[in-house]
Design an enzyme around this catalytic site. Structure first.
Site, PDB file in Angstrom:
ATOM      1  N   ASP A  15       0.850  -1.195   0.000  1.00  0.00           N
ATOM      2  CA  ASP A  15       0.000   0.000   0.000  1.00  0.00           C
ATOM      3  C   ASP A  15       0.886   1.247   0.000  1.00  0.00           C
ATOM      4  O   ASP A  15       0.570   2.262  -0.620  1.00  0.00           O
ATOM      5  CB  ASP A  15      -0.917   0.001   1.228  1.00  0.00           C
ATOM      6  CG  ASP A  15      -2.285   0.597   0.923  1.00  0.00           C
ATOM      7  OD1 ASP A  15      -2.337   1.603   0.201  1.00  0.00           O
ATOM      8  OD2 ASP A  15      -3.298   0.056   1.410  1.00  0.00           O
ATOM      9  N   HIS A  18       1.803   3.206  -3.217  1.00  0.00           N
ATOM     10  CA  HIS A  18       0.944   4.267  -3.785  1.00  0.00           C
ATOM     11  C   HIS A  18       1.466   5.656  -3.419  1.00  0.00           C
ATOM     12  O   HIS A  18       1.388   6.585  -4.212  1.00  0.00           O
ATOM     13  CB  HIS A  18      -0.487   4.150  -3.239  1.00  0.00           C
ATOM     14  CG  HIS A  18      -1.255   2.988  -3.780  1.00  0.00           C
ATOM     15  ND1 HIS A  18      -1.514   2.830  -5.127  1.00  0.00           N
ATOM     16  CD2 HIS A  18      -1.826   1.923  -3.154  1.00  0.00           C
ATOM     17  CE1 HIS A  18      -2.230   1.719  -5.298  1.00  0.00           C
ATOM     18  NE2 HIS A  18      -2.426   1.158  -4.121  1.00  0.00           N
ATOM     19  N   HIS A 195      -8.587  -4.138   7.285  1.00  0.00           N
ATOM     20  CA  HIS A 195      -7.596  -3.247   6.666  1.00  0.00           C
ATOM     21  C   HIS A 195      -8.166  -1.830   6.697  1.00  0.00           C
ATOM     22  O   HIS A 195      -9.215  -1.566   6.111  1.00  0.00           O
ATOM     23  CB  HIS A 195      -7.362  -3.698   5.216  1.00  0.00           C
ATOM     24  CG  HIS A 195      -6.499  -2.786   4.392  1.00  0.00           C
ATOM     25  ND1 HIS A 195      -5.165  -3.005   4.207  1.00  0.00           N
ATOM     26  CD2 HIS A 195      -6.804  -1.671   3.665  1.00  0.00           C
ATOM     27  CE1 HIS A 195      -4.662  -2.066   3.398  1.00  0.00           C
ATOM     28  NE2 HIS A 195      -5.642  -1.245   3.061  1.00  0.00           N
ATOM     29  N   HIS A 197      -7.870   2.550   6.354  1.00  0.00           N
ATOM     30  CA  HIS A 197      -7.190   3.748   5.850  1.00  0.00           C
ATOM     31  C   HIS A 197      -7.549   4.890   6.793  1.00  0.00           C
ATOM     32  O   HIS A 197      -8.600   4.875   7.428  1.00  0.00           O
ATOM     33  CB  HIS A 197      -7.576   4.065   4.400  1.00  0.00           C
ATOM     34  CG  HIS A 197      -6.754   3.288   3.420  1.00  0.00           C
ATOM     35  ND1 HIS A 197      -5.581   3.765   2.879  1.00  0.00           N
ATOM     36  CD2 HIS A 197      -6.918   2.042   2.930  1.00  0.00           C
ATOM     37  CE1 HIS A 197      -5.054   2.849   2.093  1.00  0.00           C
ATOM     38  NE2 HIS A 197      -5.834   1.790   2.103  1.00  0.00           N
ATOM     39  N   TYR A 286     -11.864   5.696  -3.560  1.00  0.00           N
ATOM     40  CA  TYR A 286     -10.705   4.813  -3.402  1.00  0.00           C
ATOM     41  C   TYR A 286      -9.429   5.614  -3.102  1.00  0.00           C
ATOM     42  O   TYR A 286      -9.105   6.572  -3.805  1.00  0.00           O
ATOM     43  CB  TYR A 286     -10.538   4.034  -4.710  1.00  0.00           C
ATOM     44  CG  TYR A 286      -9.692   2.800  -4.628  1.00  0.00           C
ATOM     45  CD1 TYR A 286     -10.059   1.737  -3.806  1.00  0.00           C
ATOM     46  CD2 TYR A 286      -8.538   2.671  -5.403  1.00  0.00           C
ATOM     47  CE1 TYR A 286      -9.289   0.583  -3.758  1.00  0.00           C
ATOM     48  CE2 TYR A 286      -7.766   1.514  -5.355  1.00  0.00           C
ATOM     49  CZ  TYR A 286      -8.156   0.476  -4.525  1.00  0.00           C
ATOM     50  OH  TYR A 286      -7.394  -0.668  -4.484  1.00  0.00           O
TER      51      TYR A 286
END
Length: 344
Positions: A15, A18, A195, A197, A286
């Site tokens: 991740d 990104h 998971h 964010h 996203y």
């Protein structure tokens, strides 16, 4: 809650790709893997941000080859297992077989939260390859807990040994997480993962709620390195878990030092909650769209928040980065038309 140790899956090398447009070097991958392994994380995921086969014009080319990324991680991990992510449609079963040959032993097969059926052959192949196989349901805020469970049951039926609730947009609140994880724990017979964010500043809080509801595995990354405002920061999560006596294998000081002295100096753009990453969580877009929207906003002279808002209205999901430029162009045209009308 039982006393079994929570498995921590670190996503700094996947991740986190990104956040630096997939430009980790082999040297950085080696250094980060050693530090994470030393700190005691259980699994280190290492691929392009969009998983196996992700290095492309559409998603951004990675600096190193897939083979170099995975073999470097494998070579530098003494204790941790090395994991890979695969999004069917981007990655193929051949990619998975090669990753296995290079030494990866955990496979996470990721689909949009309503499309678990596209993961069937990939999950079965990963199981056949003897990998620790995980189903990864992305953008989990987009559907009700009940609908998400239906999709999770499909992944379970294909042979996944763990199924994850994945908050790809960082849009879930604590109650949202609680309801989804509790339902998975009640109705699935496999392990459950979460998971996070950090786009709404809830990465650690949501992960703790998931653990309280019985999650067996959780994701984190050094200094939160990841898409959008990043993931649950490993060192912060471990500090909270220690205070709450939640059992795990990670050494807090080593995680702190790796975040401070190794990860932070590598960051191109601070992984933080700013107006753009907050907009991702607020609109439910996203997380990996952040840098693309920022660039398109500059190029077309429009507010990148408007791009993200429009993408949310259109229902864009992961893998649809190619929508961003047309949306920016359309907004620029609207802006021009408004200016023209104002002048008449």
């Amino acid at each position: 809650m039982s006393n079994k140790k929570i498995i921590i899956n670190d996503v700094t090398l996947r991740d986190g790709m990104h956040a630096i447009s997939h430009q980790y070097t082999v040297e950085q991958i080696a250094q980060l893997t050693q530090a994470l392994d030393e700190a005691g994380v259980d699994i280190i995921e290492a691929t392009h941000g969009d998983g196996l086969g992700g290095s492309s014009i559409q998603y951004g080319r990675s600096k190193e080859t897939e083979e170099a990324i995975i073999t470097t991680a494998v070579k530098n991990a003494k204790r941790a297992k090395i994991g890979v992510l695969l999004l069917p449609g981007i990655g193929t079963i051949d990619h998975l077989k090669r990753a296995r040959e290079w030494g990866a032993s955990v496979a996470r097969i990721a689909t949009h939260c309503t499309e678990a059926d596209v993961s069937e052959q990939h999950i079965k192949s990963a199981v056949d390859l003897g990998m620790d196989t995980v189903g990864f349901l992305m953008m989990a805020h987009r559907v009700s807990p009940e609908k998400l469970l239906e999709e999770a049951k499909k992944m379970e039926s294909y042979g996944a040994q763990t199924v994850y609730v994945v908050d790809s947009a960082g849009a879930l609140t604590m109650d949202d997480v609680r309801r989804r994880i509790a339902l998975f724990k009640e109705k699935l017979s496999v392990a459950v993962g979460f998971h996070a964010h950090n786009n709404l500043s809830l990465g650690v809080a949501n992960t703790i709620v998931a653990i309280q509801e019985g999650a067996d595995r959780v994701d984190a990354s050094l200094a939160g390195m990841g898409a959008g405002a990043g993931n649950a920061p490993l060192e912060q999560l471990v500090a909270v878990m220690n205070k709450m006596n939640l059992p795990h294998n990670v050494d807090l000081y080593k995680a702190m030092d790796a975040a401070e002295y190794i990860m932070k100096p590598m960051m191109k753009r601070p992984v933080q909650i700013d107006r753009l990453s907050l907009t991702l969580g607020y609109t439910g877009v996203y997380s990996s769209f952040l840098l693309f929207a920022e660039r398109a906003g500059k190029e077309y002279g429009v507010d990148p928040r408007d791009i993200l808002m429009r993408l949310a209205e259109l229902g864009a999901v992961g893998g649809q980065e190619d929508w961003i430029i047309p949306v920016a162009q359309e907004l620029a045209k609207e802006k021009q038309n408004q200016a023209t009308h104002a002048n008449h």
